[in-house]
Enzyme design. Sequence first.
Site, PDB file in Angstrom:
ATOM      1  N   CYS A  14       0.841  -1.196   0.000  1.00  0.00           N
ATOM      2  CA  CYS A  14       0.000   0.000   0.000  1.00  0.00           C
ATOM      3  C   CYS A  14       0.875   1.243   0.000  1.00  0.00           C
ATOM      4  O   CYS A  14       2.104   1.161   0.075  1.00  0.00           O
ATOM      5  CB  CYS A  14      -0.933   0.015   1.212  1.00  0.00           C
ATOM      6  SG  CYS A  14      -0.071   0.190   2.784  1.00  0.00           S
ATOM      7  N   CYS A  17       3.486   1.665   2.753  1.00  0.00           N
ATOM      8  CA  CYS A  17       4.795   1.036   2.545  1.00  0.00           C
ATOM      9  C   CYS A  17       5.712   1.969   1.753  1.00  0.00           C
ATOM     10  O   CYS A  17       6.892   2.129   2.077  1.00  0.00           O
ATOM     11  CB  CYS A  17       4.629  -0.288   1.797  1.00  0.00           C
ATOM     12  SG  CYS A  17       3.631  -1.510   2.649  1.00  0.00           S
ATOM     13  N   ASP A 403     -10.589  19.210 -32.708  1.00  0.00           N
ATOM     14  CA  ASP A 403     -10.050  19.535 -34.024  1.00  0.00           C
ATOM     15  C   ASP A 403     -10.784  18.693 -35.059  1.00  0.00           C
ATOM     16  O   ASP A 403     -11.219  17.581 -34.763  1.00  0.00           O
ATOM     17  CB  ASP A 403      -8.550  19.228 -34.045  1.00  0.00           C
ATOM     18  CG  ASP A 403      -7.947  19.480 -35.413  1.00  0.00           C
ATOM     19  OD1 ASP A 403      -8.175  20.561 -35.954  1.00  0.00           O
ATOM     20  OD2 ASP A 403      -7.264  18.572 -35.928  1.00  0.00           O
ATOM     21  N   THR A 405      -9.915  17.885 -38.730  1.00  0.00           N
ATOM     22  CA  THR A 405      -9.193  16.994 -39.632  1.00  0.00           C
ATOM     23  C   THR A 405      -8.396  15.951 -38.854  1.00  0.00           C
ATOM     24  O   THR A 405      -7.551  16.279 -38.034  1.00  0.00           O
ATOM     25  CB  THR A 405      -8.249  17.797 -40.539  1.00  0.00           C
ATOM     26  OG1 THR A 405      -9.000  18.790 -41.234  1.00  0.00           O
ATOM     27  CG2 THR A 405      -7.562  16.883 -41.536  1.00  0.00           C
ATOM     28  N   ASP A 596      -4.308  16.537 -32.803  1.00  0.00           N
ATOM     29  CA  ASP A 596      -3.339  15.572 -33.324  1.00  0.00           C
ATOM     30  C   ASP A 596      -2.007  15.618 -32.592  1.00  0.00           C
ATOM     31  O   ASP A 596      -1.098  14.869 -32.911  1.00  0.00           O
ATOM     32  CB  ASP A 596      -3.120  15.776 -34.825  1.00  0.00           C
ATOM     33  CG  ASP A 596      -2.532  17.154 -35.146  1.00  0.00           C
ATOM     34  OD1 ASP A 596      -2.139  17.874 -34.205  1.00  0.00           O
ATOM     35  OD2 ASP A 596      -2.467  17.494 -36.337  1.00  0.00           O
ATOM     36  N   ASP A 682      -9.056  -1.853  10.980  1.00  0.00           N
ATOM     37  CA  ASP A 682      -7.933  -1.288  10.225  1.00  0.00           C
ATOM     38  C   ASP A 682      -7.624  -2.112   8.976  1.00  0.00           C
ATOM     39  O   ASP A 682      -7.752  -1.634   7.849  1.00  0.00           O
ATOM     40  CB  ASP A 682      -6.695  -1.213  11.111  1.00  0.00           C
ATOM     41  CG  ASP A 682      -5.475  -0.780  10.313  1.00  0.00           C
ATOM     42  OD1 ASP A 682      -5.500   0.349   9.784  1.00  0.00           O
ATOM     43  OD2 ASP A 682      -4.523  -1.577  10.198  1.00  0.00           O
TER      44      ASP A 682
END
Length: 718
Positions: A14, A17, A403, A405, A596, A682
């Site tokens: 987790c 750690c 966009d 084209t 693009d 926990d």
Amino acid sequence: MDNRREWTVTGMDCAGCASKITHAMQRLPGVTDPRVTVMSRKLTLQLDDDATSASQIEAEVRKLGFGIEPPHRDADHGHDHEPTDGPWHASAKGRLVIVTGLLLVLAWAIRLTTAGAVGHWAFVAACLIGVAPVARSALAMLRRGQPFTIESLMTIAAAGALMIGAAEEAALVVFLFAVGEVLEGVASNKARDSIRALSDLVPKTALLEQDGRTREVPAASLEPGQVVLVRPGDRIPADGRILEGTSGIDESPVTGESVPITRGPGEDVFAGAINAESALRVTVTTAAADNTISRIIRLVEEAEESRAPTERFIDRFSRWYMPAVVALAALTVVVPPLAFGLPWDVWIYRGLALLLIGCPCALVISVPAAIASALSSGARRGLLMKGGAVIEAAARIRHVAIDKTGTLTHGRPQVTDILPISIDADTLLARMAAVEGASSHPLARAIVAHAGDLPLPAATEARAIPGKGVQAVIGGRTLTVASPRHATEAGVLTGDLLGRAQALEAQGKTVTVLFGDDVQGMIALRDEPRADAADAMRQLRDLGVTPVILTGDNPRTAAAIAGTLGIDHRAQMLPQDKQAAIRDLSADGGVMMIGDGINDAPALKQADVGVAMGSGTDVALETADAAILRDRVTDIAAMIRLSRATMGNIRQNIALALGLKGVFLVTSILGITGLWIAILADTGATVLVTLNAMRLLRHDPTHPAGTARLTQRQPAAR
């Protein structure tokens, strides 16, 4: 000098750690910018070898209870692979579960078969043996300036329980803690599996053609320029370009596109895609370490480092949450006995239960677990997002600027009309193709392709005029290829010629003009909308998102495309105009720009989320904030749906983590629940949060109906 070093760390379950390792590294001299990612199990840092050696780094990590080793270069796939932790029972945490479980059973057996205090001392022994490795880890953390860890709280709670005579419960709590740690590890491994599976898509071997013969070689050894034979049914071993043969290519492993696409000579193919029909000869264009699969894996792993604002807030919150709960536990122990004369053993017990609730593991992992699952789920479907910050921004999108084209349209316009003015048609086409020869714009490529085998005149001093056109010198004359608008601004397109250009544009065509001192001719092209464009716009509107076309094309062509899709448009926009339009739209909510990745760079950067469309190209993977690999317009809505589902999942996780903590905090103070319930609160919350996040791995955002199933409070996702 860049001396960035990298290791693979095992045993991390987790974000807690990762935090332990990061803080330990920050205390070492000569170490700067340490970064730990849980899902990819990577530790990277800048290292001054004169101050701290690599072996010292490794020793420090091992003292914290984790495994560490330099990354291995996989000879089969050409990129780094992390080792797996193996089956749960082979890990240190798995062995702790087995040992503590056996000790607990043995202690119960002794209690049932003996009289007196023997049974009590059996539980004491079981607790001490089980908690010993946890206490060693807590001591190691304490020496490195980290007093508030789950290991330290667990050690204090176990010792305190023994002191007040609750040996049986202390032993049970140690066992449940070990079980919870193993479950966290199992859940984390499940989340890693989808990323790990990507690396298995590329075949280990390839059939290399050399000196007229074919021989089998490792795929990782292939170099650009070599030619490989891909038989029907084989996976393509490297990114490349088809040299000979035509076949249906199943690209679903790479882009998620389920329908095989016919590819022929001159077309690009991806490593990992499946040749479905006939044999192909493919020229390798990319080394194994840089192929599409490798870059996708790197992108997903690196995206972990781009933390969402919510994750950064949770991290700051957790830093004072644990000390606050520890302080509350201390007050619970001392205030009632001292102020009200209540029994010490009762309130010590309740304070110890509070300690076990003080670890924020579930809260800390609530965001990164969901983000990692979403990144992996998206990558499998050709939706790449560069981290949690992008996901969070995409979830808030209210406008999508697109966009035209190559995005809304196929980007493969076809020449429809050739109108010579002062020269013949072939000369017009040849000159225009010569001027456009160096351009990568779709219109330029279409004109060059239409010229075919026509002999082209020599063109020199070719240059692009940003946002306007292309210019070159042919036969000593400077010729320009541009739109009618810019030809008009240059004073050469007037009267009847302008009328003819406008008539073509009214038909939804794009017109290019070749001119020098006067107009030599015009060529009209048309680029049809993608088949899924209309459905994509409908899906965006259903999400409450307003789409708009931003294009440099003429208003008539833009209006024709926008009219068929039922959306707004803005035409004749230079790159800076698109950037300004994005800025205006931002005043009314988040904006996503789809382009693009090259011509639209300013707008992509200006938008809250810039998305590049392209089938695995360098631009699509490395430009902007996200990329859509399948060239499907509907994937724009899918990306937003995935982001919203992820943020919904995060909110569920946070509510689950804080809710369970809050309930058991109150019940522990009131004495309703004890130590073993507290440890379940926990570790159980951590496991539940991780499992909830993993539902995103099964969520398919490409189906609009899947969204409701995930975001509603139901037990399973589509």
